[in-house]
Design a protein around this motif. Structure first.
Motif, PDB file in Angstrom:
ATOM      1  N   LEU A  31      72.665  22.034 -28.751  1.00  0.00           N
ATOM      2  CA  LEU A  31      72.720  22.971 -29.790  1.00  0.00           C
ATOM      3  C   LEU A  31      72.785  22.486 -31.007  1.00  0.00           C
ATOM      4  O   LEU A  31      72.302  22.911 -32.082  1.00  0.00           O
ATOM      5  CB  LEU A  31      73.671  23.710 -29.422  1.00  0.00           C
ATOM      6  N   ALA A  32      73.564  21.226 -31.100  1.00  0.00           N
ATOM      7  CA  ALA A  32      73.705  20.927 -32.768  1.00  0.00           C
ATOM      8  C   ALA A  32      72.660  19.925 -33.132  1.00  0.00           C
ATOM      9  O   ALA A  32      72.225  20.199 -34.333  1.00  0.00           O
ATOM     10  CB  ALA A  32      74.920  19.484 -32.409  1.00  0.00           C
ATOM     11  N   ALA A  52      69.791  28.823 -19.789  1.00  0.00           N
ATOM     12  CA  ALA A  52      70.828  29.453 -20.630  1.00  0.00           C
ATOM     13  C   ALA A  52      70.643  28.712 -22.207  1.00  0.00           C
ATOM     14  O   ALA A  52      71.079  29.290 -23.163  1.00  0.00           O
ATOM     15  CB  ALA A  52      72.184  29.390 -20.162  1.00  0.00           C
ATOM     16  N   VAL A  53      70.902  27.389 -21.851  1.00  0.00           N
ATOM     17  CA  VAL A  53      70.866  26.544 -23.242  1.00  0.00           C
ATOM     18  C   VAL A  53      69.426  26.983 -24.037  1.00  0.00           C
ATOM     19  O   VAL A  53      69.469  27.306 -25.262  1.00  0.00           O
ATOM     20  CB  VAL A  53      71.231  25.122 -23.051  1.00  0.00           C
ATOM     21  N   TYR A  54      68.487  26.972 -23.323  1.00  0.00           N
ATOM     22  CA  TYR A  54      66.935  27.304 -24.142  1.00  0.00           C
ATOM     23  C   TYR A  54      67.074  28.592 -24.746  1.00  0.00           C
ATOM     24  O   TYR A  54      66.880  28.710 -25.970  1.00  0.00           O
ATOM     25  CB  TYR A  54      66.264  27.257 -22.929  1.00  0.00           C
ATOM     26  N   ASP A  55      68.132  29.636 -24.327  1.00  0.00           N
ATOM     27  CA  ASP A  55      67.951  30.936 -24.840  1.00  0.00           C
ATOM     28  C   ASP A  55      68.809  30.967 -25.947  1.00  0.00           C
ATOM     29  O   ASP A  55      68.747  31.638 -26.983  1.00  0.00           O
ATOM     30  CB  ASP A  55      68.545  32.003 -23.682  1.00  0.00           C
ATOM     31  N   GLN A  64      61.429  25.958 -30.690  1.00  0.00           N
ATOM     32  CA  GLN A  64      61.290  26.321 -29.219  1.00  0.00           C
ATOM     33  C   GLN A  64      61.568  24.944 -28.628  1.00  0.00           C
ATOM     34  O   GLN A  64      60.748  23.831 -28.692  1.00  0.00           O
ATOM     35  CB  GLN A  64      60.008  26.754 -28.963  1.00  0.00           C
ATOM     36  N   PRO A  65      62.678  24.854 -27.696  1.00  0.00           N
ATOM     37  CA  PRO A  65      62.954  23.781 -26.897  1.00  0.00           C
ATOM     38  C   PRO A  65      62.059  23.537 -25.777  1.00  0.00           C
ATOM     39  O   PRO A  65      61.114  24.406 -25.347  1.00  0.00           O
ATOM     40  CB  PRO A  65      64.327  24.000 -26.470  1.00  0.00           C
ATOM     41  N   ALA A  66      61.959  22.469 -24.863  1.00  0.00           N
ATOM     42  CA  ALA A  66      61.520  22.335 -23.686  1.00  0.00           C
ATOM     43  C   ALA A  66      62.504  22.031 -22.676  1.00  0.00           C
ATOM     44  O   ALA A  66      63.533  21.501 -22.750  1.00  0.00           O
ATOM     45  CB  ALA A  66      60.428  21.280 -23.827  1.00  0.00           C
ATOM     46  N   ILE A  67      62.123  22.434 -21.309  1.00  0.00           N
ATOM     47  CA  ILE A  67      62.962  22.258 -20.379  1.00  0.00           C
ATOM     48  C   ILE A  67      62.305  21.450 -19.028  1.00  0.00           C
ATOM     49  O   ILE A  67      60.916  21.454 -18.898  1.00  0.00           O
ATOM     50  CB  ILE A  67      63.315  23.606 -19.479  1.00  0.00           C
ATOM     51  N   ILE A  68      63.037  20.303 -18.734  1.00  0.00           N
ATOM     52  CA  ILE A  68      62.508  19.316 -17.720  1.00  0.00           C
ATOM     53  C   ILE A  68      63.614  19.360 -16.702  1.00  0.00           C
ATOM     54  O   ILE A  68      64.374  18.313 -16.735  1.00  0.00           O
ATOM     55  CB  ILE A  68      62.252  18.067 -18.270  1.00  0.00           C
ATOM     56  N   PRO A  69      63.376  19.920 -15.610  1.00  0.00           N
ATOM     57  CA  PRO A  69      64.492  19.798 -14.395  1.00  0.00           C
ATOM     58  C   PRO A  69      64.377  18.441 -13.925  1.00  0.00           C
ATOM     59  O   PRO A  69      63.170  18.194 -13.477  1.00  0.00           O
ATOM     60  CB  PRO A  69      64.137  21.164 -13.514  1.00  0.00           C
TER      61      PRO A  69
END
Length: 254
Positions: A31-32, A52-55, A64-69
């Motif tokens: 977030l920072a 949730a962090v993405y939102d 716009q972030p990216a998510i990699i599980p």
């Protein structure tokens, strides 16, 4: 507390990967970084937490972030190669990595430590950052100013009874950071350092110290100055250092 005030655009247009980004220090760091302009790649085991962090980032107006599980306990070398290929195809480079993900393991004596738990702690806390760094170095070298941050600990500098594999993994992390930093010291566009977060209000800390009052500890958000400094251009000449996020030190002293 580490004394550094980050400009609002400190990480503008930078692409930064944060592991363990779903909660605790990883979430606060993501977030920072997003708040100061970065495109953040959120890597973690639990996709719902990453969502949730993405939102949160999008709601705050961040890039716009990216998510990699990814589960670092079960990931193998081909998974890390696939990660590198995906990032190359999507972004073309990487400007930073924060190796935040980690597990505590058992709080017991070396004599009684379960070997299976030992191997799991080492795999997540040490082997995963090693392989990930190795496979991502070509992407980091495509950046004009790249930073790698490892996560250390006070028990990774002086051994303490009953901290077992966690302490040993953090000693090894310090060694990995120092060795890599020495190897790349003549590369002006790449630096490697470590942060000891200190006692912070996180689930891991609560598990390690169940009787402790968490409200006497700083929050993950309060220790972010160290993470911002080491990721931004003001630390470009800092390499091979291990700093305390709660230490009585300013950026100008490094």
């Amino acid at each position: 507390m580490f004394n550094y005030t980050a400009p609002n655009d400190l990480l503008k247009e930078r692409i930064i990967l944060v592991t363990g980004a779903g909660d605790g220090i990883g979430r606060a760091t993501a977030l920072a970084y997003a708040k100061t302009g970065a495109t953040v790649i959120l890597l973690g085991r639990t996709e719902a937490k990453l969502d949730a962090v993405y939102d949160e980032i999008e709601a705050a107006g961040g890039a716009q972030p990216a998510i990699i599980p990814m589960d670092l306990d079960s990931a193998t070398e081909p998974d890390y190669i696939e990660l590198s290929n995906t990032l190359f195809d999507t972004f073309g480079r990487l400007d930073g990595v924060v190796h935040n993900a980690g597990v505590l393991g058992a709080r017991t004596s070396i004599e009684n430590y379960d070997p299976i738990t030992w191997e799991k702690v080492m795999r997540i806390n040490l082997t995963a950052p090693f392989i990930m760094t190795q496979t991502l170095l070509p992407l980091l070298r495509r950046s004009e100013d790249a930073s790698i941050i490892f996560t250390s600990s006070g028990v990774g500098r002086k051994g303490r009874a009953y901290w077992g594999a966690y302490a040993v993994s953090k000693f090894a992390t310090e060694g990995l950071m120092q060795t890599l930093a020495d190897e790349i010291e003549n590369e002006p566009n790449l630096r490697v350092n470590a942060i000891n977060p200190g006692g912070t209000r996180t689930p891991m800390r609560a598990y390690a110290y169940p009787a402790e009052d968490p409200f006497k500890l700083p929050t993950p958000e309060e220790i972010q100055p160290a993470y911002l400094f080491l990721m931004g251009p003001d630390s470009k000449q800092v390499n091979g250092q291990s700093i305390d996020a709660q230490g009585d030190m300013s950026a100008s002293q490094l």
